[in-house]
Design a protein around this motif. Structure first.
Motif, short mmCIF file in Angstrom:
data_model
loop_
_atom_site.label_atom_id
_atom_site.label_comp_id
_atom_site.label_asym_id
_atom_site.label_seq_id
_atom_site.Cartn_x
_atom_site.Cartn_y
_atom_site.Cartn_z
N ARG A 46 24.15 45.35 54.32
CA ARG A 46 24.20 44.07 53.62
C ARG A 46 25.63 43.54 53.48
NH1 ARG A 46 20.73 41.56 49.99
NH2 ARG A 46 19.25 43.27 50.23
N VAL A 47 26.57 44.44 53.15
CA VAL A 47 27.97 44.04 52.95
C VAL A 47 28.51 43.39 54.22
CG1 VAL A 47 30.28 44.90 52.50
CG2 VAL A 47 28.33 45.90 51.28
N LEU A 51 13.47 39.44 57.86
CA LEU A 51 12.16 40.00 58.17
C LEU A 51 11.96 41.32 57.46
CD1 LEU A 51 12.09 42.44 60.67
CD2 LEU A 51 13.16 40.52 61.80
N ASP A 52 10.72 41.62 57.17
CA ASP A 52 10.40 42.97 56.69
C ASP A 52 9.06 43.38 57.25
OD1 ASP A 52 8.41 41.91 55.13
OD2 ASP A 52 9.34 42.36 53.22
N LEU A 53 8.72 44.64 57.00
CA LEU A 53 7.51 45.19 57.59
C LEU A 53 6.33 44.99 56.65
CD1 LEU A 53 8.91 48.49 59.09
CD2 LEU A 53 8.69 46.24 60.15
N ASP A 54 5.19 44.67 57.23
CA ASP A 54 3.98 44.54 56.42
C ASP A 54 3.39 45.94 56.22
OD1 ASP A 54 4.39 41.80 56.61
OD2 ASP A 54 3.17 41.63 58.42
N ASP A 100 11.16 56.86 57.71
CA ASP A 100 12.52 56.71 58.25
C ASP A 100 12.49 56.68 59.78
OD1 ASP A 100 13.56 56.57 55.77
OD2 ASP A 100 14.55 58.53 55.78
N ALA A 101 11.70 57.58 60.36
CA ALA A 101 11.63 57.63 61.83
C ALA A 101 11.06 56.31 62.37
CB ALA A 101 10.76 58.80 62.27
N LEU A 102 10.11 55.76 61.63
CA LEU A 102 9.54 54.47 62.05
C LEU A 102 10.62 53.37 61.98
CD1 LEU A 102 7.17 52.61 62.81
CD2 LEU A 102 6.67 52.41 60.37
N LEU A 103 11.41 53.38 60.90
CA LEU A 103 12.46 52.36 60.75
C LEU A 103 13.47 52.43 61.90
CD1 LEU A 103 13.13 52.53 56.91
CD2 LEU A 103 12.16 50.60 58.19
N ASP A 149 12.83 48.31 54.12
CA ASP A 149 12.31 47.85 55.41
C ASP A 149 12.72 46.41 55.67
OD1 ASP A 149 10.72 47.03 53.27
OD2 ASP A 149 8.98 46.72 54.56
N GLU A 150 13.81 45.98 55.04
CA GLU A 150 14.28 44.60 55.22
C GLU A 150 15.42 44.53 56.24
OE1 GLU A 150 15.47 42.96 51.39
OE2 GLU A 150 14.11 44.42 50.49
N PHE A 151 15.25 43.62 57.18
CA PHE A 151 16.28 43.40 58.19
C PHE A 151 16.67 41.92 58.18
CE2 PHE A 151 13.94 47.11 59.55
CZ PHE A 151 14.92 47.97 60.03
N MET A 152 17.88 41.65 58.68
CA MET A 152 18.35 40.27 58.75
C MET A 152 19.02 40.07 60.10
SD MET A 152 18.39 37.66 56.46
CE MET A 152 18.57 38.19 54.75
N ILE A 153 18.76 38.91 60.69
CA ILE A 153 19.38 38.60 61.99
C ILE A 153 20.13 37.28 61.86
CG2 ILE A 153 18.93 38.00 64.41
CD1 ILE A 153 16.27 39.64 64.05
N LEU A 154 21.35 37.24 62.40
CA LEU A 154 22.10 35.98 62.51
C LEU A 154 22.09 35.60 63.99
CD1 LEU A 154 25.18 36.82 60.25
CD2 LEU A 154 22.98 35.80 59.59
N GLN A 155 21.50 34.46 64.26
CA GLN A 155 21.37 34.03 65.66
C GLN A 155 22.23 32.79 65.86
OE1 GLN A 155 17.71 32.10 66.82
NE2 GLN A 155 17.59 33.30 68.70
#
Lengths: 147, 538
Positions: free
Chosen positions: B117-118, B143-146, B161-164, B187-193
């Motif tokens: 995050r930082v 995005l996060d996982l359902d 963890d292995a799934l992540l 399970d939260e991810f962020m993308i800068l496009q």
């Protein structure tokens, strides 16, 4: 010592667009990469392309199959991957093939196999065991015919 | 003593020549060493970057702040200069490569190796600064996982963890080198496009990710399926600073989640307003119990041939001075999401039992219990104390549960249901015929009653199909020994139809609208005693 063999069977829908030549190049490149990487991981198997769908069997150590399947899942050349089975098997069925291509020849498969129809072998219409058996039978029939 | 210090030390004469170097200082530089050479010359010869700043500091008559210099081999030193009485200076050299490495770790997620995050926030602020110059739009994709929590809960954290790790790999595989991917936590991810035409590029990427992340995984030999929901905010339209862009991407993600998961949504300004409204509603809801703003209404349940009252369903109403009557459709989902349903549900059970106990006829009272209340292990205790406090015969209380209670049915939920039933309390399946309506639920638990959903009676579509379903469910109930009651009967014609299909109990506007507690008590008082009518011919 006998090795632990896991067998994975799936089918998926083709996402390679373009002429039969583009499809042929796509299938050849899939086979080429499989035949280069699979021996390193001691994974064997067979691939078919018919009715717009790929059907594939992978067999080997569970970790190795898991890794290769993960790579397959990331491949944008197909979609709607349906995992039909992933379970231990008594022995390899494709011990001699790093990746056999079965059914029609690659050029013929590229030319005619993109047409979704109900005749012939549609991987999407087969159960796991049936798809596996078809791939196995075709591989054995083709043995000798093609190197 | 100086020569034995772990850190490097140089002394500089008033003429700028290096007069002394301890062992550590000499070891930092290849070649014959600095002593006897001008500091500036020495640093230049050694290919040191930013050396002139240090030389400048040695000429100052005050102690310097740390000056960072880079050595030719890539090592990084923090240096300080202190003046000496003779007009020279002492310079300390500290190799901070290790600290910088640690600082780098503080910017990375150890599990996936992705920026955390930082780092993401910094990269986003750089993009925003560049925007001033380039005017190039970019997308912030959250995005996060359902259903990731259920993977962790049922398969264990190592599996999660292995799934992540695999999810991170798949995300990476779909991105271009200029895209920035970070794991924000859990399970939260962020993308800068950036460097792409928007919103087309974000749409294409999100479409691909929903498909890609949703494909089956094999993790440590186990087959796993998760999906992803995605929210997108676009710069500059959706925010001009780091916080607002991240917040708006998350709001869009929240919308994607509530729209049924496995989809992506672009941020819209209305989402912000709705979130504000939701927050205010939540604040009001939190104080509703204390302000005694809840009340119960009771809708009659009637047996046919002859018609007689057999019970009431307790319905929760919330009225506030400012909002008036709030629809349960507006506040029940919020109460469930926030967990407020647990204390509210407890109040409903206590109040419904107390009211029912005051009725002069022993008719039943149905109380809705949501899946969230089953997550709270106290449910059985709450039911027991509501019965004890009111003195209500347990056989007159009926808990109405929906399929959602059983859908992720854990052993604990079934145990609670059995425990409730062993108290003598009845259990009904509510809204039967909607949702999955899996018949396996009927095998999993011995229900006392099926409540056929109201959509089959009135509703839209082909009435004859609804009636066929009512006939089938009634027959199903008969053969399983489970009572059925049809909800939503509003006209005499519908009543005649459901009666013809074999239905014996109904609940709906025709046979009684929801009424307040006093009216319900009065209706119970005038209805014939159940024991008196039991002998009546059908």
């Amino acid at each position: 010592m006998t090795e632990t063999v896991y067998r994975l069977v799936y089918y998926s829908h083709n996402r390679i667009v373009g002429s039969p030549a583009a499809l042929e190049a796509g299938i050849n490149s899939i086979l080429e990469v499989s035949r280069r990487n699979n021996p390193l991981a001691n994974v064997t198997g067979a691939l078919m392309f018919n009715a717009g769908c790929f059907g594939q069997v992978l067999e080997g150590a569970p970790d190795a199959v898991e890794q290769i399947f993960e790579r397959i899942q990331m491949d944008p050349r197909h979609s709607d991957v349906h995992l039909l089975s992933f379970a231990s098997a008594p022995a390899r069925a494709f011990a001699h093939w790093s990746m056999a291509f079965v059914g029609a020849s690659v050029p013929d498969a590229a030319r005619y196999g993109a047409i979704a129809d109900d005749t012939g072998y549609s991987p999407a219409r087969m159960e796991s065991e049936e798809l596996f058996k078809v791939l196995q039978r075709l591989a054995l029939e083709d043995e000798g015919a093609t190197p | 003593m100086l020569s034995e210090l772990a850190g490097g030390v140089l002394t500089i004469g008033s003429d700028g020549f290096v007069t002394f170097a301890n062992r550590s200082a000499s070891a930092l530089f290849p070649g014959p060493g600095p002593v006897g050479i001008q500091l500036l010359t020495f640093l230049d010869l050694s290919g040191v970057s930013n050396g002139s700043a240090l030389v400048e500091a040695t000429r100052s008559r005050t102690a310097s702040a740390p000056i960072r210099i880079g050595l030719a081999g890539g090592r990084i030193l923090d240096t300080r200069s202190c003046p000496l009485p003779d007009g020279g200076a002492v310079v300390t050299l500290l190799d901070v490569g290790l600290y910088i490495h640690e600082a780098d770790l503080a910017r990375r997620d150890p599990l996936t190796g992705l920026p955390n995050r930082v780092e993401l926030r910094e990269r986003l602020s750089v993009l925003l600064a560049e925007f001033q110059r380039t005017q190039a739009p970019f997308a912030v994709i959250s995005l996060d996982l359902d259903h990731f929590k259920s993977v962790n809960d049922t398969m264990g954290h190592p599996m999660g963890d292995a799934l992540l790790v695999k999810v991170a790999e798949r995300l990476r595989s779909a991105l271009r080198p200029s895209d920035i991917l970070a794991r924000m936590g859990g399970d939260e991810f962020m993308i800068l496009q950036s460097d792409a035409a928007q919103p087309q590029a974000a749409t294409a990427l999100a479409t691909r990710l929903v498909d890609l992340i949703g494909r089956t995984y094999i993790v440590s030999g186990q087959i796993l399926n998760v999906g992803t929901s995605i929210g997108i905010a676009l710069s500059p339209g959706d925010g001009e600073d780091v916080d607002s862009l991240l917040k708006h991407a998350d709001l869009a993600l929240y919308r994607a989640k509530t729209d049924g998961k496995g989809v992506f949504r672009f941020f819209q300004i209305s989402m912000d307003e709705e979130m504000q409204a939701r927050r205010l509603l939540e604040l009001d809801l939190r104080s509703a119990l204390a302000f005694r703003q809840f009340e119960l209404n009771f809708q009659p349940q009637v047996e046919l041939d002859p018609r007689r009252l057999v019970g009431f369903e307790a319905l929760l109403r919330w009225r506030t001075p400012a909002r008036g009557l709030v629809s349960p459709a507006d506040f029940i989902p919020l109460a469930e999401q926030t967990g407020l349903i647990v204390p509210i549900g407890e109040w409903v059970l206590q109040t419904a039992c107390r009211q029912a106990a005051s009725w002069s006829q022993p008719v039943s009272v149905g109380v809705n219990v949501s899946a969230v209340q089953f997550n709270n292990a106290r449910l059985v205790q709450i039911v027991t104390s509501a019965l004890n406090a009111s003195g209500l015969d347990p056989g007159r209380l009926e808990l109405e549960i929906t399929e959602s209670v059983l859908i992720n049915s854990t052993q604990s939920v079934l145990e609670q249901l059995h425990a409730v039933k062993s108290l003598g309390v009845r259990v009904a399946m509510d809204d039967f015929g909607t949702g999955y309506s899996s018949l396996t639920y009927l095998q999993k638990f011995p229900f006392d009653r099926l409540k056929v959903d109201q959509s089959f009676v009135g509703g839209s579509g082909d009435g004859s199909k609804g009636m066929a379903i009512i006939r089938a469910v009634t027959a199903l109930g008969n053969s399983l020994g489970i009572a059925t009651i049809v909800e939503g009967v509003e006209t005499e014609e519908q009543l005649a139809q459901v009666r013809a299909e074999g239905c014996t109990e109904v609940q709906g506007y025709l046979t009684g609208r929801p009424m307040d507690a006093a009216a319900a008590a009065a209706l119970a008082a005038e209805s014939p005693s159940p024991t008196a009518v039991q002998g009546d011919p059908p």
